[in-house]
Motif scaffolding. Structure first.
Motif, PDB file in Angstrom:
ATOM      1  N   ASP A 164      -4.353  -3.842  -3.410  1.00  0.00           N
ATOM      2  CA  ASP A 164      -5.762  -4.142  -3.111  1.00  0.00           C
ATOM      3  C   ASP A 164      -5.946  -5.611  -2.748  1.00  0.00           C
ATOM      4  N   ALA A 165      -5.295  -6.502  -3.496  1.00  0.00           N
ATOM      5  CA  ALA A 165      -5.422  -7.938  -3.240  1.00  0.00           C
ATOM      6  C   ALA A 165      -4.849  -8.302  -1.876  1.00  0.00           C
ATOM      7  N   ALA A 225      -4.549  -6.308   0.790  1.00  0.00           N
ATOM      8  CA  ALA A 225      -5.417  -5.779   1.839  1.00  0.00           C
ATOM      9  C   ALA A 225      -6.684  -6.621   1.986  1.00  0.00           C
ATOM     10  N   ASP A 226      -7.256  -7.023   0.862  1.00  0.00           N
ATOM     11  CA  ASP A 226      -8.481  -7.826   0.899  1.00  0.00           C
ATOM     12  C   ASP A 226      -8.219  -9.198   1.517  1.00  0.00           C
ATOM     13  N   THR A 227      -7.072  -9.783   1.187  1.00  0.00           N
ATOM     14  CA  THR A 227      -6.736 -11.105   1.738  1.00  0.00           C
ATOM     15  C   THR A 227      -6.532 -11.027   3.245  1.00  0.00           C
ATOM     16  N   MET A 260      -7.819  -8.863   5.279  1.00  0.00           N
ATOM     17  CA  MET A 260      -9.099  -8.555   5.919  1.00  0.00           C
ATOM     18  C   MET A 260      -9.983  -9.797   6.072  1.00  0.00           C
ATOM     19  N   HIS A 261      -9.960 -10.675   5.081  1.00  0.00           N
ATOM     20  CA  HIS A 261     -10.886 -11.804   5.070  1.00  0.00           C
ATOM     21  C   HIS A 261     -10.253 -13.146   5.444  1.00  0.00           C
ATOM     22  N   ASP A 304       0.826  -1.200   0.000  1.00  0.00           N
ATOM     23  CA  ASP A 304       0.000   0.000   0.000  1.00  0.00           C
ATOM     24  C   ASP A 304       0.865   1.256   0.000  1.00  0.00           C
TER      25      ASP A 304
END
Length: 320
Positions: free
Chosen positions: A143-144, A146-148, A150-151, A116
């Motif tokens: 983005d990938a 951060a999304d990984t 988070m989930h 980031d």
């Protein structure tokens, strides 16, 4: 046998080493499809030479702090960066390093934070950032990641989480490279992907390989249009670009830097200004611009301060 996962300083050094090897082995392919922003056929060479400088600056150091190690590499790369692509690669290294300061192990959240910060640094370095380039790849990777994070249900500080994030990053980066062909007119016309974007994908694949211990997978690059060694050298057949590329390093206050950027925007294109390190009242900046005549840039730079490491390169590096 399961490959050994590495997340310490040795992994960062292996990343830099792997980056140099991959860019060296693939530089001819990148040069062949280098038609944006200037068809000068040197993106692969510029990435390789910049990465080699960054690697050589730290290869013999015994430094455990990941941020310090990668930061030193990024600053060294910036000081002698080659072209748009090399400058942005050094910025990516320097940006990635910032959240790693004080840490001795890569984790999923740290990789996400590093990507980031690399995105912020690289996008802000350009006066006119253009999607469909290296910028789109670093954005998709960030983005990938951060999304990984988070989930994910994996323990964030575990080695498995770091691998999970890197797998998602490289998958997203590959798709971003494929998409560049439709994002820029010259690429769509030539039916190729962006050379710098492929170069950054190689860098991210080198990071994944360094952490996971798995070998580089050449087959992943099959969907990339134009990325075959048998393809014609598109850059060589493009119309030559008039003008020169001017690069230098210069110490400026924030106000002086803003003024110089505005002046370079007025006389040239592909303006990149990024801080290398702090000084007493500002920063040392790495400056890059394409101008019709070198005097157009050098006069503006000279009014701002005293530049060092000045280089002037003819943009017309091949015969029409």
């Amino acid at each position: 046998m399961t490959a050994k996962i590495s997340t310490g300083a040795s992994a960062v050094l292996a990343w830099l080493d792997g980056t140099v090897r991959l860019l060296g082995n693939h530089s001819d392919r990148l040069d062949a499809i280098n038609i944006f922003p200037v068809a000068d056929g040197d993106t692969g060479s510029n990435l390789y030479l910049t990465a080699r400088t960054a690697h050589d600056a730290v290869s013999m150091l015994d430094v455990e702090d990941l941020g310090e190690l990668l930061g030193l590499a990024g600053r060294a790369g910036m000081e002698s960066a080659r072209g748009n692509s090399g400058t942005l690669l050094a910025v990516v290294f320097a940006g990635f390093a910032e959240p790693l300061l004080g840490h001795r192990r890569l984790t999923g959240p740290l990789i996400a934070a590093g990507l980031d910060r690399a995105r912020v640094r690289s996008w802000s370095a350009l006066s006119e950032p253009v999607p469909g380039t290296m910028l789109s790849v670093i954005a998709a990777a960030a983005d990938a990641a951060a999304d990984t994070v988070m989930h994910s249900t994996t323990e964030p500080t575990s080695r498995a989480a770091a691998v999970e994030v890197l797998e998602a990053v490289c998958a997203a980066a590959l798709q971003a490279v494929v998409a560049t062909e439709a994002q820029l007119g010259p690429l769509a016309t030539a039916h190729v992907v962006d050379a710098g974007a492929v170069g950054l994908l190689l860098v991210l694949d080198a990071l994944r390989a360094a952490v996971t211990g798995e070998a580089f997978d050449e087959d992943r690059y099959a969907p990339l249009h134009g990325y075959g060694i048998q393809d014609p050298h598109l850059a060589a057949s493009a119309l030559p670009e008039a003008g020169v590329e001017v690069m230098c390093t210069i110490a400026l206050s924030p106000l002086q830097a803003a003024t110089l950027r505005a002046e370079l925007d007025a006389v040239g294109e592909s303006v990149i200004m990024t801080p290398v390190n702090e000084t007493g009242d500002g920063y040392r900046w790495r400056v890059h611009v394409h101008v019709p005549r070198e005097e157009d840039a050098l006069e503006a730079i000279g009014r701002a301060g005293e530049p060092v490491n000045v280089s002037v390169t003819d943009l017309c590096t091949h015969e029409g």
